[in-house]
Design an enzyme around this catalytic site. Structure first.
Site, PDB file in Angstrom:
ATOM      1  N   ALA A 141      30.449   6.274 -23.999  1.00 30.53           N
ATOM      2  CA  ALA A 141      30.565   7.527 -23.249  1.00 30.53           C
ATOM      3  C   ALA A 141      29.402   7.689 -22.278  1.00 30.53           C
ATOM      4  O   ALA A 141      29.586   8.141 -21.140  1.00 30.53           O
ATOM      5  CB  ALA A 141      30.638   8.711 -24.212  1.00 30.53           C
ATOM      6  N   TYR A 142      28.213   7.316 -22.724  1.00 31.23           N
ATOM      7  CA  TYR A 142      27.039   7.382 -21.850  1.00 31.23           C
ATOM      8  C   TYR A 142      27.248   6.531 -20.606  1.00 31.23           C
ATOM      9  O   TYR A 142      27.054   6.992 -19.476  1.00 31.23           O
ATOM     10  CB  TYR A 142      25.800   6.919 -22.617  1.00 31.23           C
ATOM     11  CG  TYR A 142      24.578   6.721 -21.751  1.00 31.23           C
ATOM     12  CD1 TYR A 142      23.747   7.792 -21.436  1.00 31.23           C
ATOM     13  CD2 TYR A 142      24.257   5.456 -21.254  1.00 31.23           C
ATOM     14  CE1 TYR A 142      22.626   7.608 -20.637  1.00 31.23           C
ATOM     15  CE2 TYR A 142      23.137   5.259 -20.456  1.00 31.23           C
ATOM     16  CZ  TYR A 142      22.318   6.343 -20.152  1.00 31.23           C
ATOM     17  OH  TYR A 142      21.213   6.155 -19.345  1.00 31.23           O
ATOM     18  N   ALA A 143      27.650   5.274 -20.802  1.00 31.22           N
ATOM     19  CA  ALA A 143      27.849   4.369 -19.674  1.00 31.22           C
ATOM     20  C   ALA A 143      28.931   4.881 -18.739  1.00 31.22           C
ATOM     21  O   ALA A 143      28.801   4.811 -17.511  1.00 31.22           O
ATOM     22  CB  ALA A 143      28.192   2.966 -20.188  1.00 31.22           C
TER      23      ALA A 143
END
Length: 241
Positions: A152-154
């Site tokens: 999700a961060y990426a």
């Protein structure tokens, strides 16, 4: 700071530690007025206030919090020299937090916040001449390669990377919009020797260059009259490994 001050401040989000703090200190040393956001009042916030920075609490976890922060900024200035979107959260996928909540938080911090603030601050950035204002999005090296532990961060940083080009098209030629995509820049104090060795071996240059690498690039972008809509990688040649 007076609302009629002739020197437009630079806004840095999340400037209480690490890269954001280094940038804040750099600009203050140049007598450049700054406004910073913080969510946690780290010890350095008092130092920045003492040096003349305007330090504003900002809760970007909700759109209402983003709007409230924008209103505070507008109370302190009638123009902005630049907006540096440094605020970030590094949340991995885990069994403790649902995937839906993980994705929602990452998108809120890395996409909703800069998207809404860019719209709020457009009138403060415009009207000062050709290439006279800047927006810089801080993305991440993982935009290029993905991350199995921080999906999700990426993905959210990738959305921010794409948004760089859209805002560059929208705001040119008055406002330049660029992204900086760092990999390993500086270690945390608690990082052990084994982790440091493994991290350094991931790049061709095999060093953690420190915050000056980012400061130098930010200065270059602010001084440029031509560079916009680009992502500038600071990764020590990692893609070539």
């Amino acid at each position: 700071m007076e609302l009629t001050s002739p020197v437009r401040p630079i806004l840095i989000t999340g400037a209480g530690k690490r890269i954001g703090l280094a940038l804040a200190r750099h600009f203050l040393a140049q007598q450049q007025p700054i406004i910073i956001s913080y969510r946690t009042r780290y010890p350095a916030i008092a130092e920045l206030e003492q040096a003349g920075a305007i330090c504003l609490f900002g809760d970007f976890s909700t759109n209402a919090g983003i709007e409230q922060f924008a209103l505070q900024v507008k109370e302190h200035c009638i123009g902005l020299r630049a907006v540096l979107h440094n605020a970030s959260a590094w949340l991995s996928e885990s069994t403790e937090v649902s995937p839906a909540d993980t994705l929602a938080l990452m998108l809120q911090i890395h996409v909703n916040t800069p998207y809404l603030l860019n719209h709020h601050f457009e009138p403060l950035l415009r009207g000062h001449g050709h290439a006279s204002s800047d927006i810089i999005h801080f993305t991440d090296y993982v935009v290029e390669r993905g991350s199995d532990k921080h999906i999700a961060y990426a993905a959210s940083k990738a959305a921010l990377d794409n948004m760089t080009r859209s805002f560059a098209r929208k705001l040119a030629p008055e406002v330049k919009v660029n992204a900086i995509a760092p990999a390993m820049i500086m270690f945390n104090d608690h990082d052990d020797a084994q982790y440091r060795k493994e991290a350094l071996n991931k790049s061709l240059m095999k060093v953690a260059p420190g915050e000056q690498e980012i400061i130098g690039l930010v200065d270059y972008l602010l001084n440029s009259q031509y560079v916009t809509g680009r992502t500038h990688s600071v990764d020590g040649g990692r893609p070539l490994r």
